[in-house]
Design a protein around this motif. Sequence first.
Motif, PDB file in Angstrom:
ATOM      1  N   THR A 102      42.502  49.101  40.321  1.00 49.24           N
ATOM      2  CA  THR A 102      41.147  49.580  40.051  1.00 49.24           C
ATOM      3  C   THR A 102      40.205  49.222  41.199  1.00 49.24           C
ATOM      4  N   THR A 103      40.340  47.991  41.680  1.00 51.78           N
ATOM      5  CA  THR A 103      39.450  47.521  42.748  1.00 51.78           C
ATOM      6  C   THR A 103      39.535  48.446  43.962  1.00 51.78           C
ATOM      7  N   GLU A 104      40.755  48.756  44.359  1.00 51.73           N
ATOM      8  CA  GLU A 104      40.898  49.632  45.526  1.00 51.73           C
ATOM      9  C   GLU A 104      40.400  51.045  45.216  1.00 51.73           C
ATOM     10  N   VAL A 207      33.894  56.209  36.418  1.00 49.04           N
ATOM     11  CA  VAL A 207      34.173  55.398  35.228  1.00 49.04           C
ATOM     12  C   VAL A 207      35.257  54.386  35.578  1.00 49.04           C
ATOM     13  N   ASP A 208      34.933  53.107  35.346  1.00 53.19           N
ATOM     14  CA  ASP A 208      35.908  52.034  35.537  1.00 53.19           C
ATOM     15  C   ASP A 208      36.720  51.930  34.247  1.00 53.19           C
ATOM     16  N   GLY A 209      37.948  52.441  34.312  1.00 56.74           N
ATOM     17  CA  GLY A 209      38.794  52.487  33.119  1.00 56.74           C
ATOM     18  C   GLY A 209      39.826  51.369  33.064  1.00 56.74           C
ATOM     19  N   ALA A 210      39.587  50.276  33.819  1.00 55.00           N
ATOM     20  CA  ALA A 210      40.585  49.200  33.891  1.00 55.00           C
ATOM     21  C   ALA A 210      40.971  48.693  32.504  1.00 55.00           C
ATOM     22  N   GLN A 211      39.977  48.583  31.618  1.00 52.33           N
ATOM     23  CA  GLN A 211      40.270  48.045  30.282  1.00 52.33           C
ATOM     24  C   GLN A 211      40.426  49.133  29.232  1.00 52.33           C
ATOM     25  N   SER A 212      40.022  50.350  29.536  1.00 54.08           N
ATOM     26  CA  SER A 212      40.063  51.377  28.490  1.00 54.08           C
ATOM     27  C   SER A 212      41.372  52.143  28.468  1.00 54.08           C
ATOM     28  N   PHE A 230      41.797  53.115  37.254  1.00 58.67           N
ATOM     29  CA  PHE A 230      42.463  52.124  36.392  1.00 58.67           C
ATOM     30  C   PHE A 230      43.676  51.514  37.084  1.00 58.67           C
ATOM     31  N   SER A 231      44.219  50.456  36.451  1.00 53.87           N
ATOM     32  CA  SER A 231      45.324  49.680  37.030  1.00 53.87           C
ATOM     33  C   SER A 231      46.541  49.731  36.116  1.00 53.87           C
ATOM     34  N   ALA A 232      47.726  49.847  36.718  1.00 52.26           N
ATOM     35  CA  ALA A 232      48.972  49.888  35.927  1.00 52.26           C
ATOM     36  C   ALA A 232      49.241  48.560  35.213  1.00 52.26           C
ATOM     37  N   HIS A 233      48.876  47.452  35.855  1.00 47.75           N
ATOM     38  CA  HIS A 233      49.311  46.158  35.313  1.00 47.75           C
ATOM     39  C   HIS A 233      48.598  45.779  34.012  1.00 47.75           C
ATOM     40  N   LYS A 234      47.547  46.520  33.665  1.00 43.39           N
ATOM     41  CA  LYS A 234      46.883  46.246  32.388  1.00 43.39           C
ATOM     42  C   LYS A 234      47.404  47.184  31.294  1.00 43.39           C
ATOM     43  N   VAL A 366      44.797  31.632  27.154  1.00 45.26           N
ATOM     44  CA  VAL A 366      43.548  32.409  27.091  1.00 45.26           C
ATOM     45  C   VAL A 366      42.897  32.328  28.467  1.00 45.26           C
ATOM     46  N   ARG A 367      41.964  33.209  28.735  1.00 42.83           N
ATOM     47  CA  ARG A 367      41.261  33.145  30.008  1.00 42.83           C
ATOM     48  C   ARG A 367      39.940  32.427  29.788  1.00 42.83           C
ATOM     49  N   THR A 368      39.546  31.613  30.764  1.00 41.12           N
ATOM     50  CA  THR A 368      38.239  30.962  30.675  1.00 41.12           C
ATOM     51  C   THR A 368      37.493  31.175  31.987  1.00 41.12           C
ATOM     52  N   ALA A 386      35.358  31.342  26.780  1.00 35.01           N
ATOM     53  CA  ALA A 386      36.810  31.412  26.604  1.00 35.01           C
ATOM     54  C   ALA A 386      37.050  32.808  26.041  1.00 35.01           C
ATOM     55  N   ARG A 387      38.116  33.462  26.494  1.00 34.13           N
ATOM     56  CA  ARG A 387      38.323  34.850  26.083  1.00 34.13           C
ATOM     57  C   ARG A 387      39.745  35.055  25.564  1.00 34.13           C
ATOM     58  N   VAL A 388      39.792  35.633  24.376  1.00 33.80           N
ATOM     59  CA  VAL A 388      41.074  36.029  23.792  1.00 33.80           C
ATOM     60  C   VAL A 388      41.152  37.542  23.937  1.00 33.80           C
TER      61      VAL A 388
HETATM   62  N1  7TS Z   1      37.300  46.485  36.150  1.00 38.20           N
HETATM   63  C1  7TS Z   1      37.480  45.850  34.992  1.00 38.20           C
HETATM   64  C2  7TS Z   1      36.670  46.243  33.797  1.00 38.20           C
HETATM   65  C3  7TS Z   1      38.424  44.831  34.905  1.00 38.20           C
HETATM   66  O1  7TS Z   1      38.611  44.219  33.737  1.00 38.20           O
HETATM   67  C4  7TS Z   1      39.171  44.472  36.058  1.00 38.20           C
HETATM   68  C5  7TS Z   1      40.133  43.324  36.047  1.00 38.20           C
HETATM   69  C6  7TS Z   1      38.965  45.204  37.226  1.00 38.20           C
HETATM   70  C7  7TS Z   1      38.013  46.189  37.243  1.00 38.20           C
HETATM   71  C8  7TS Z   1      39.758  44.959  38.454  1.00 38.20           C
HETATM   72  O2  7TS Z   1      41.086  45.361  38.263  1.00 38.20           O
HETATM   73  P1  7TS Z   1      42.197  45.038  39.343  1.00 38.20           P
HETATM   74  O3  7TS Z   1      43.470  45.479  38.691  1.00 38.20           O
HETATM   75  O4  7TS Z   1      41.870  45.829  40.550  1.00 38.20           O
HETATM   76  O5  7TS Z   1      42.142  43.565  39.585  1.00 38.20           O
HETATM   77  N2  7TS Z   1      39.878  42.369  35.038  1.00 38.20           N
HETATM   78  C9  7TS Z   1      40.414  41.144  34.938  1.00 38.20           C
HETATM   79  C10 7TS Z   1      40.114  40.284  33.882  1.00 38.20           C
HETATM   80  O6  7TS Z   1      39.382  40.552  32.945  1.00 38.20           O
HETATM   81  N3  7TS Z   1      40.775  39.120  34.065  1.00 38.20           N
HETATM   82  O7  7TS Z   1      41.480  39.209  35.196  1.00 38.20           O
HETATM   83  C11 7TS Z   1      41.261  40.460  35.756  1.00 38.20           C
END
Ligand code: 7TS
Length: 415
Positions: A102-104, A207-212, A230-234, A366-368, A386-388
């Motif tokens: 997603t970042t790239e 739209v940043d779809g990293a989490q959606s 978006f990112s494959a690893h999520k 969990v992530r903090t 702290a995040r679950v």
């Molecule tokens: N945007 C959102 C909403 C994210 O949650 C993340 C990564 C990124 C962008 C970046 O994605 P990446 O795959 O390029 O790193 N979020 C998280 C997180 O919540 N904990 O570690 C990475």
Amino acid sequence: MNAALTIPRTLDITAIRQEFPILNREVKGRPLIYLDNAATTQKPQQVIDALVSYYSNYNANIHRGIHTLAEEATASFEQTRDIVQAFIGAPSREEIIFTKGTTESINLVAYCWGRNNISSGDEIIISNMEHHSNFVPWQLLCQEKNAVLKIIPIDDNGELVMEEYEKMLTTRTKLVSIVHVSNALGTVNPVRKIISLAHAVGAVVVVDGAQSAVHLDIDVQEMDCDFFAFSAHKIYGPTGVGVLYGKKALLEAMPPFQSGGEMIKDVSIEKTSFNDLPYKFEAGTPNIADVIAFRSAIRFVLECGKEKIRRHEEELLDYAHQELEKIPGLKIIGKAKEKVSVVSFIIEGAHPQDIGILLDNRGIAVRTGHHCAQPLMDRFCIPGTARVSLAVYNTKYEIDELVKGLHKVVKILSK
Ligand code: 7TS
């Protein structure tokens, strides 16, 4: 489209857990309870097998060899593009660009679209809940171009204040870049409304779809976004692979991101002409193995069925909310009406990092911290939470163990 790609199956969580080898391991002498899925999800066996199979059977560089291995690798790599196109409802495969995440993907838009379309006095709108990867690229672009960065405020529940957004839009607004689902709050933003309002003033929307992408059905045509990242690893896939969808006309008008092999059509001493989409934006040897294995991850999600996964996660989320709120001194940050799969919280008198360490001692991950969303933490006047964050393989039993662990944390830290 999903039905045509896979055979749906019943959502048997016990059986699904067996597909994830890592879930059999122990941490600190206890079975791993992995609740950090927003950072990255674990990988099912079929994704691991796809990686091994590529390196064991048909490792070759793509798009450039006529030998059998190169043809097999190219065909497999390109099949992922087709499945990604269907997965997000893109009109054409040329609009699917592979990146490393997603970042790239967002940086590509900031460099190639942003640097050619933003000038002094223009306005870019983002929100107060952006991940740094959808914050810093726009902040830097605005500094470079003397443009104005406007931030949509959020309310105490962690929802965007839409009236403020509407007031911000002007004819100077050139771009709106918005997170679909917040990684730190779980809020699902009303992207369709955000996009149509932005389009009404002629702005382009990212739209940043990293989490959606893992939780919601994505249809970029229905959403009408101009770019989707978006990112494959999520999504149960490998690290090092991401996607940028962009509308063809915009991508065609943009200059390349990086230059070198793959992205060219012809090179002479005098000049270079660029390759067609999507290759114009895929310079160099891509992450072949991981792109191929990403297809298995998408297949896994489609086989489970996004709707079924969502129902399971919603049930867990409601249960987690209900049980966590019973813990003395615990406060949930982010209570949007529309939210998915994330519970961020603070506990009075406890530093989030201490909560994380004490839970890890019980095998619970969990992530903090600030979750790469420092402006959001500033909004709530806290250093972090702290995040679950939940995935398809999580269970009520694991939430119960988390709650037991947190009761212990409160006891230890209040001494
Ligand atoms: N945007 C959102 C909403 C994210 O949650 C993340 C990564 C990124 C962008 C970046 O994605 P990446 O795959 O390029 O790193 N979020 C998280 C997180 O919540 N904990 O570690 C990475």
